[in-house]
Design a protein around this motif. Structure first.
Motif, short mmCIF file in Angstrom:
data_model
loop_
_atom_site.label_atom_id
_atom_site.label_comp_id
_atom_site.label_asym_id
_atom_site.label_seq_id
_atom_site.Cartn_x
_atom_site.Cartn_y
_atom_site.Cartn_z
N ILE A 112 1.35 -1.39 -0.12
CA ILE A 112 -0.37 0.24 0.24
C ILE A 112 0.95 1.03 0.21
O ILE A 112 0.37 2.03 -1.01
N LEU A 113 1.71 0.98 0.76
CA LEU A 113 2.60 2.21 0.92
C LEU A 113 2.92 2.80 -1.40
O LEU A 113 3.66 3.62 -0.95
N ILE A 114 3.80 1.86 -0.92
CA ILE A 114 4.03 1.60 -2.46
C ILE A 114 3.37 2.27 -3.73
O ILE A 114 3.81 3.36 -4.17
N LEU A 115 1.87 1.59 -2.82
CA LEU A 115 1.07 2.84 -4.26
C LEU A 115 0.97 3.82 -4.29
O LEU A 115 0.69 4.45 -4.99
N LEU A 116 0.54 4.06 -2.67
CA LEU A 116 1.39 5.72 -2.05
C LEU A 116 2.15 6.69 -2.99
O LEU A 116 1.65 7.25 -3.36
N ALA A 117 3.29 5.55 -3.30
CA ALA A 117 4.53 6.29 -3.04
C ALA A 117 4.40 6.66 -4.64
O ALA A 117 4.50 8.32 -5.88
N VAL A 118 3.31 5.95 -5.60
CA VAL A 118 3.67 5.98 -7.34
C VAL A 118 2.95 6.87 -7.07
O VAL A 118 2.42 7.87 -8.48
N LYS A 119 1.49 7.36 -6.48
CA LYS A 119 -0.11 8.05 -7.12
C LYS A 119 0.96 9.49 -6.26
O LYS A 119 0.72 10.41 -7.52
N ILE A 120 1.87 9.33 -5.20
CA ILE A 120 1.82 10.77 -5.14
C ILE A 120 3.11 11.05 -6.25
O ILE A 120 3.27 12.19 -6.61
N ARG A 121 4.15 10.14 -6.75
CA ARG A 121 4.95 11.08 -8.18
C ARG A 121 3.32 11.64 -9.08
O ARG A 121 4.47 12.00 -9.46
N ILE A 122 3.08 10.79 -9.66
CA ILE A 122 2.11 11.30 -10.87
C ILE A 122 1.35 12.37 -10.38
O ILE A 122 1.58 13.40 -11.05
N ILE A 123 0.69 13.09 -9.47
CA ILE A 123 0.51 14.25 -9.08
C ILE A 123 1.44 15.46 -8.68
O ILE A 123 1.68 16.25 -9.03
N ALA A 124 3.17 15.03 -8.44
CA ALA A 124 3.73 15.96 -8.33
C ALA A 124 4.20 16.15 -9.55
O ALA A 124 4.38 17.44 -10.24
N ILE A 125 4.09 15.38 -10.65
CA ILE A 125 4.62 15.28 -12.09
C ILE A 125 3.84 16.24 -12.68
O ILE A 125 3.76 17.07 -13.73
N GLN A 126 2.18 15.73 -12.32
CA GLN A 126 1.43 16.30 -13.10
C GLN A 126 1.37 15.89 -15.12
O GLN A 126 1.21 17.27 -15.29
N ASN A 127 1.62 14.82 -15.34
CA ASN A 127 1.75 14.91 -16.84
C ASN A 127 0.45 14.71 -17.18
O ASN A 127 -0.43 13.72 -17.30
N ALA A 128 -0.60 15.55 -17.35
CA ALA A 128 -2.01 14.83 -17.01
C ALA A 128 -2.63 14.91 -18.78
O ALA A 128 -1.74 15.17 -20.02
N PRO A 129 -3.68 13.85 -18.53
CA PRO A 129 -3.94 14.02 -19.73
C PRO A 129 -4.63 14.85 -21.15
O PRO A 129 -4.95 15.79 -20.53
N ARG A 130 -3.88 14.98 -22.07
CA ARG A 130 -3.83 16.05 -22.84
C ARG A 130 -5.09 15.83 -24.46
O ARG A 130 -4.88 14.71 -24.82
N GLU A 131 -6.25 16.67 -24.62
CA GLU A 131 -7.34 15.91 -25.67
C GLU A 131 -6.06 16.00 -26.91
O GLU A 131 -6.94 15.16 -27.35
N ASN A 132 -5.50 16.14 -26.96
CA ASN A 132 -4.79 16.46 -28.62
C ASN A 132 -3.36 15.82 -29.09
O ASN A 132 -3.01 15.90 -29.80
#
Length: 460
Positions: A112-132
């Protein structure tokens, strides 16, 4: 044929007669008019060292890493409670050999802690999906990037992307456990400081939910309505100590009794901290005679904005005392010796603004700036702190879709809010205990936190 009747405007005499009738029926004691040119008010004395909330050094010290702070909030106990909250069917999934369960249905702290580490890294980088962008699986790419990064830190990492894809939509903080998370926030404090602010946050969400609310006056207009209570750890360093989801359904209307319920929750937190000199600030949404009487009964200091319609018993007296407010900048005020309350009407632009509170006491000091509006200025300056915290949540939360494949987005969105608030709290505490360290941006804070959580998880 329809007959249209124009509403007749009541004459000044009729308005006075109506006001006098209400005054005759009111049990409100008599107030005294106050002139701010002659009478000044101030908050009760509080030492400079007690102005801000104090952190329990036995739980968090200047040697604490971000992960140490975070794990006070997302504690091992809370993570276990989240897992146990759901039935074993929650963890079931289709497998090539039939039905399987994640980790055989057993809670695994390291995983579960590894899952949280992954989630927080994704939140940090903010490589959000783009429609284009032609990327039909943007989350999958971000998961792989995080796993590649953590594998470089520790090649023994054996968790795969498919395992995380199974856990992500399932391991979510339920609304029922937001109270437990709030208690974890409070657990690292020994005092609340001078300022305690209660407000709400409309967390944007357009999916299906019985708890979704439409509030045209709020940014985003639609979403989940969270009640929030915050304190200050330092100048403009806001820390959230209580969050609660409004679970009234869309068809229900919020009554005065229901808004008093949330003021009672905030009041009980202040009582538990023995916050006799802390001041609770809240807006007119909660400003009612019921809330006012309750706070007075328990000796809680407060300053609130108010609506004229909720306090006719006070606006009538102010008018009778000659409190005429008609032009921008005009102010009228009265003071109640019995309750120690100051009631103010101030014309701001073309709107009458009212404030009421028992936190300011008369003083003999003649030092004041021209135009000081005691009470109202205090409210206007201090009520902003919830907004400061909520603005800091922008672009600092989960940037991918939650829900889908027969799973409601409601759960993921509530979880998203809980984690976003926890990250903000974590970094506020880190700044408070390390005032001499130059501040860094959210990306640095969050990626460092993710790395620290991962290293700890791999050590278990």
């Amino acid at each position: 044929m329809k007959i249209f009747v124009r509403n007749r405007k009541e004459s000044p005499l009729e308005l006075t007669q109506q006001r006098n009738k209400r005054l005759d029926k009111s049990d409100e004691p008599l107030w005294e008019a106050t002139d701010f040119d002659k009478q000044h008010y101030q908050l009760p004395y509080l030492s400079e060292g007690d102005a801000y909330a104090k952190i329990d050094v036995s739980k968090v010290s200047n040697h604490s890493r971000r992960a140490d702070i975070f794990r006070n909030f997302y504690s091992d106990k809370l993570l276990q409670q989240i897992w146990d909250h759901y039935d074993v069917s929650r963890w079931a999934y289709s497998h090539h050999s039939g039905i399987a369960t994640v980790n055989h249905g057993a809670f695994n702290l390291s995983g579960i802690l590894i899952l949280l580490a992954v989630k927080i890294r994704i939140i940090a980088i903010q490589n959000a999906p783009r429609e284009n962008k032609e990327n039909h699986r943007p989350l999958r790419g971000n998961l792989q990037e995080a796993l590649d990064h953590f594998t470089e830190i520790d090649p023994k990492l054996s968790v795969g992307r498919s395992h995380l894809e199974l856990l992500l939509p399932r391991f979510t903080v339920p609304a029922d456990l937001l109270e437990n998370l709030s208690k974890n926030f409070q657990s690292i404090l020994t005092s609340l400081g001078r300022i305690v602010c209660g407000d709400e946050k409309l967390y944007h969400f357009t999916g299906e939910s019985e708890f979704i609310r439409l509030i045209p006056s709020k940014p985003g207009h639609i979403g989940f309505w969270f009640y929030e209570l915050c304190v200050l750890l330092g100048a403009n360093l806001v820390f959230m100590i209580h969050i609660k989801l409004q679970t009234t359904t869309k068809s229900d209307k919020l009554s005065k009794k229901k808004t008093v319920m949330f003021v009672r929750i905030w009041m009980n937190i202040m009582i538990a901290f023995r916050a006799n000199l802390s001041v609770l600030f809240y807006d007119s949404y909660y400003g009612t005679n019921e809330a006012r009487e309750m706070l007075r009964e328990y000796g809680i200091l407060y300053v609130s904005a108010c609506k004229e319609s909720n306090f006719r018993n006070l606006t009538d007296q102010l008018s009778n005392l000659g409190g005429t407010v008609s032009r921008a900048g005009d102010t009228a005020a009265m003071y109640n010796q019995e309750y120690g309350e100051l009631f103010i009407c101030h014309m701001q632009n073309n709107d009458k603004k009212y404030s009421l509170g028992n936190a300011m006491v008369p003083c003999r000091s003649s030092r004041s700036k021209a135009g000081d509006i005691f009470g109202w200025d205090l409210y206007a300056f201090n009520f902003k702190h919830n907004d400061i915290f909520n603005r800091n949540l922008h672009d600092k939360s989960w940037c991918h879709k939650v829900g889908g494949r027969d799973r409601a987005g409601e759960e993921g969105h509530i979880d998203d809010y809980a984690l976003a608030v926890t990250l903000q709290n974590t970094f506020s505490v880190f700044k408070a205990i390390n005032p001499g360290i130059p501040d860094v941006d959210f990306l640095t804070h969050a990626t460092t936190l993710a790395d620290e959580i991962f290293v700890y998880a791999m050590s278990l």
